[in-house]
Design a protein around this motif. Structure first.
Motif, mmCIF file in Angstrom:
data_model
loop_
_atom_site.group_PDB
_atom_site.id
_atom_site.type_symbol
_atom_site.label_atom_id
_atom_site.label_comp_id
_atom_site.label_asym_id
_atom_site.label_seq_id
_atom_site.Cartn_x
_atom_site.Cartn_y
_atom_site.Cartn_z
ATOM 1 N N LEU A 5 0.809 -1.208 0.000
ATOM 2 C CA LEU A 5 0.000 0.000 0.000
ATOM 3 C C LEU A 5 0.838 1.252 0.000
ATOM 4 N N LEU A 29 -24.474 7.613 4.655
ATOM 5 C CA LEU A 29 -24.772 6.449 3.817
ATOM 6 C C LEU A 29 -26.031 5.738 4.330
ATOM 7 N N GLU B 36 -1.885 -10.744 -3.389
ATOM 8 C CA GLU B 36 -2.956 -9.877 -3.892
ATOM 9 C C GLU B 36 -3.442 -10.359 -5.261
ATOM 10 N N ARG B 48 -15.736 -10.523 -12.290
ATOM 11 C CA ARG B 48 -16.832 -9.560 -12.145
ATOM 12 C C ARG B 48 -16.518 -8.259 -12.893
ATOM 13 N N THR B 52 -18.297 -6.708 -16.430
ATOM 14 C CA THR B 52 -18.992 -5.420 -16.506
ATOM 15 C C THR B 52 -18.203 -4.405 -17.336
ATOM 16 N N ARG B 54 -15.288 -3.164 -16.788
ATOM 17 C CA ARG B 54 -14.562 -2.195 -15.968
ATOM 18 C C ARG B 54 -13.066 -2.457 -15.898
ATOM 19 N N LEU B 99 -16.312 8.133 -12.319
ATOM 20 C CA LEU B 99 -17.373 7.261 -11.808
ATOM 21 C C LEU B 99 -16.985 5.790 -11.932
ATOM 22 N N ALA B 103 -16.811 3.103 -8.972
ATOM 23 C CA ALA B 103 -17.565 1.848 -9.094
ATOM 24 C C ALA B 103 -16.644 0.653 -8.866
ATOM 25 N N LYS B 106 -15.870 0.330 -5.168
ATOM 26 C CA LYS B 106 -17.031 -0.209 -4.467
ATOM 27 C C LYS B 106 -17.123 -1.728 -4.671
ATOM 28 N N GLN B 107 -16.906 -2.117 -5.908
ATOM 29 C CA GLN B 107 -16.944 -3.533 -6.257
ATOM 30 C C GLN B 107 -15.824 -4.283 -5.542
ATOM 31 N N LYS B 110 -16.482 -5.258 -2.001
ATOM 32 C CA LYS B 110 -17.353 -6.428 -1.845
ATOM 33 C C LYS B 110 -16.569 -7.722 -1.870
ATOM 34 N N THR B 114 -9.263 -3.429 -2.097
ATOM 35 C CA THR B 114 -9.413 -1.983 -2.208
ATOM 36 C C THR B 114 -8.438 -1.462 -3.256
ATOM 37 N N LYS B 116 -5.478 0.597 -4.356
ATOM 38 C CA LYS B 116 -4.386 1.249 -3.642
ATOM 39 C C LYS B 116 -3.914 2.490 -4.387
ATOM 40 N N LYS B 129 -15.879 2.280 -23.366
ATOM 41 C CA LYS B 129 -16.221 2.433 -21.958
ATOM 42 C C LYS B 129 -14.967 2.676 -21.121
ATOM 43 N N ALA B 139 -5.369 -4.026 -3.622
ATOM 44 C CA ALA B 139 -4.691 -4.498 -2.423
ATOM 45 C C ALA B 139 -5.740 -5.137 -1.527
ATOM 46 N N LEU B 235 -17.518 3.279 2.542
ATOM 47 C CA LEU B 235 -18.568 3.278 1.515
ATOM 48 C C LEU B 235 -19.287 4.621 1.476
#
Lengths: 60, 463
Positions: A5, A29, B36, B48, B52, B54, B99, B103, B106-107, B110, B114, B116, B129, B139, B235
């Motif tokens: 990180l 949120l 990782e 995923r 999509t 991404r 955006l 996104a 956020k994904q 889940k 995250t 980094k 796109k 990470a 979030l």
């Protein structure tokens, strides 16, 4: 924080600010989620662009 | 053994790097990133994101690594047809890139990961796109941890978008100078006072800038002490950034060119003839990569894109590029990329060693270049002599479809009205002599019901 990180300097000020607003953000949120539930309950539809994006990003 | 060369932009992150071997791009993943990488692949996050659109997909390759000692894996990513940089994006492209980044974050959460980093340079337009190209950006997420890429996200996305939406769309060009995004104190001082009423900007930009200044001497350990940030809070921050950015709008009005096609001086017959000629010649050449220079809103670029060529539509006017992007997005064009570019001062090479972000010409050559209704602007507005113009086009690509508009045309007349005519060589004969020195003319046709001429040319072999 692991070594992976740390290649990017996250900036002390930026980290502090996040920690400071963390509480508010979490409350925001929760309120936001509740608000959209209320809107859904009353049958308000999302606009199409928003719907499309949420479909992509949120559905699981 | 084939020589592998590491890319100049790929040095910051010790997790791996890009290298090229025989013109193919590979990514070396280092051992330090093994855990990782495995999590990205095994958690389902990779699948995923690829599904999509991404994340640019890749395959694991048996290509030998460029640096054996540190290597864990070598990946072969699918090729992005043209690499673009944020200072070449229209407002809408930048917003979509922002955006997309949120996104993805956020994904990732889940799936227990995250981002980094949140660099705008990690986003490219792939199949129309905004998609992440950097596989090494993920990470492991540890509960309680703040978002390390928050500062970078605000500098690369939030600040330039706010400046473009609330001050002036041209301020996106600040990224050409500030390679790590717009410094937040600079953005804060440039933004109008009314942005202090927008909660998202107050927190993530104005207060953020002040916090950076105030705590610049504080160490990271001190800043964190034992405070943590819940997943819910992370979030919340992401959602708030998303809402703030979604609310930003910029409408392309009042710029010089966006209404160009409405105000052209030639007839429908001439316009249709020009479209037909361009279509026929493109069908003959079948270029893989087309650059449309001075594309306006991309009417001709889309002929090329629809015929199957990957087409980059460059224009000087942010309004035209914005319209062009919106139209392409609406039509779900896969191989069409409008970009902002001033041909009289095209994107330079920037960053460390001048090797991080390539200059415009370094990203070529194209197979075919379109220069329609362009020559008279470069010659008469910018005083470019025709031989220098031919040399520039010869550096851009192999084939050229170029239009010559003589002085007798009313558009040229309009350009000359406000200045002295110091262009004695600006004639069809002068044009043919200048371009003929570097190109063979393959086809030439007068555009019906106009004074314009269209040429198909091929660069001479010995050049």
């Amino acid at each position: 924080m692991g070594i992976v990180l740390r290649y990017l300097d996250p900036g002390s000020g930026s980290i502090l600010l996040q920690l400071l607003v963390a509480g508010l953000a979490a409350i925001g949120l929760a309120l936001g989620t509740r608000w959209s539930r209320i809107k859904r309950f009353w049958g308000r539809k999302k606009n199409p662009a928003e719907a499309e994006e949420n479909e992509e990003d949120d559905e699981e | 053994m084939m020589k592998s060369s590491r890319l100049g932009a790929s040095f910051r992150d010790p997790s791996g790097f890009l290298f090229r071997c025989k013109d193919v791009l590979f990514r070396q993943v280092n051992q330090s990133y093994a855990a990782e990488y495995n999590q990205l692949m095994e958690s389902g996050l990779y699948t995923r994101l690829v599904e999509t659109g991404r994340l640019v997909p890749f395959v694991e390759s048996d290509q030998p690594p460029a640096e054996e000692k540190t290597a864990f894996k070598v990946l072969r990513p699918e090729q992005v047809p043209f690499i673009s940089y944020p200072y070449e994006w229209s407002f809408g492209q930048w917003k979509d890139a922002a955006l997309a980044t949120l996104a993805i974050q956020k994904q990732a959460l889940k799936f227990g990961m995250t981002l980094k980093d949140a660099s705008a340079y990690n986003i490219q337009f792939f199949h129309g796109k905004a998609a992440l190209i950097d596989t090494l950006s993920f990470a492991r997420y540890q509960d309680g941890q703040p978002w390390v890429a928050y500062r970078q996200f605000c500098q690369h996305f939030l600040a330039p978008l706010a400046l473009m939406a609330y001050r002036d769309v041209r301020l996106g060009q600040l990224l050409r100078i500030h390679i790590d995004g717009v410094p937040l104190d600079l953005a804060s001082s440039l933004l109008p006072g009314r942005t202090r009423w927008i909660p998202g900007l107050v927190v993530h930009l104005h207060l953020h800038a002040r916090a950076q200044k105030r705590y610049s001497e504080v160490s990271l350990a001190e800043a964190r002490s034992d405070r943590t940030m819940s997943r819910q809070a992370m979030l919340g921050v992401i959602e708030n950034l998303r809402a703030t950015i979604r609310r930003m709008e910029w409408k392309p009005t009042g710029t010089e060119w966006s209404e160009y096609y409405l105000g052209t001086n030639y007839s429908t017959a001439a316009f249709e003839h020009k479209q037909r000629l361009v279509g026929e010649w493109l069908a003959e050449i079948k270029p893989g990569l087309v650059w449309d220079l001075g594309a306006n809103t991309g009417v001709f670029s889309r002929i090329a894109a629809e015929a199957g060529s990957f087409t980059v539509a460059f224009d000087l006017d942010p309004g035209a590029v914005e319209q062009s992007y919106r139209a392409g997005k609406l039509a779900k064009e896969q191989n069409y990329l409008p970009l902002l570019l001033d041909l009289t001062n095209p994107s330079p090479a920037i960053g460390w060693h001048n090797r991080e972000r390539d200059a415009f010409l370094e990203r070529g050559p194209a197979d075919l270049v379109l220069g329609l209704a362009l020559v008279h602007h470069l010659a008469i507005r910018n005083n470019v002599p025709l031989p220098q113009m031919a040399a520039f086009f010869a550096d851009c690509g192999e084939w050229l479809i170029v239009e010559f508009v003589p002085k007798s045309d009313s558009q040229v007349g309009r350009l000359l009205r406000s200045r002295e005519d110091i262009f004695p060589d600006y004639t069809r004969a002068g044009f043919e002599a200048a371009f003929g020195a570097l190109f063979e003319v393959a086809q030439v046709s007068k555009v019906v019901d106009s004074e314009r001429w269209l040429y198909l040319m091929k660069k001479k072999e010995e050049l």
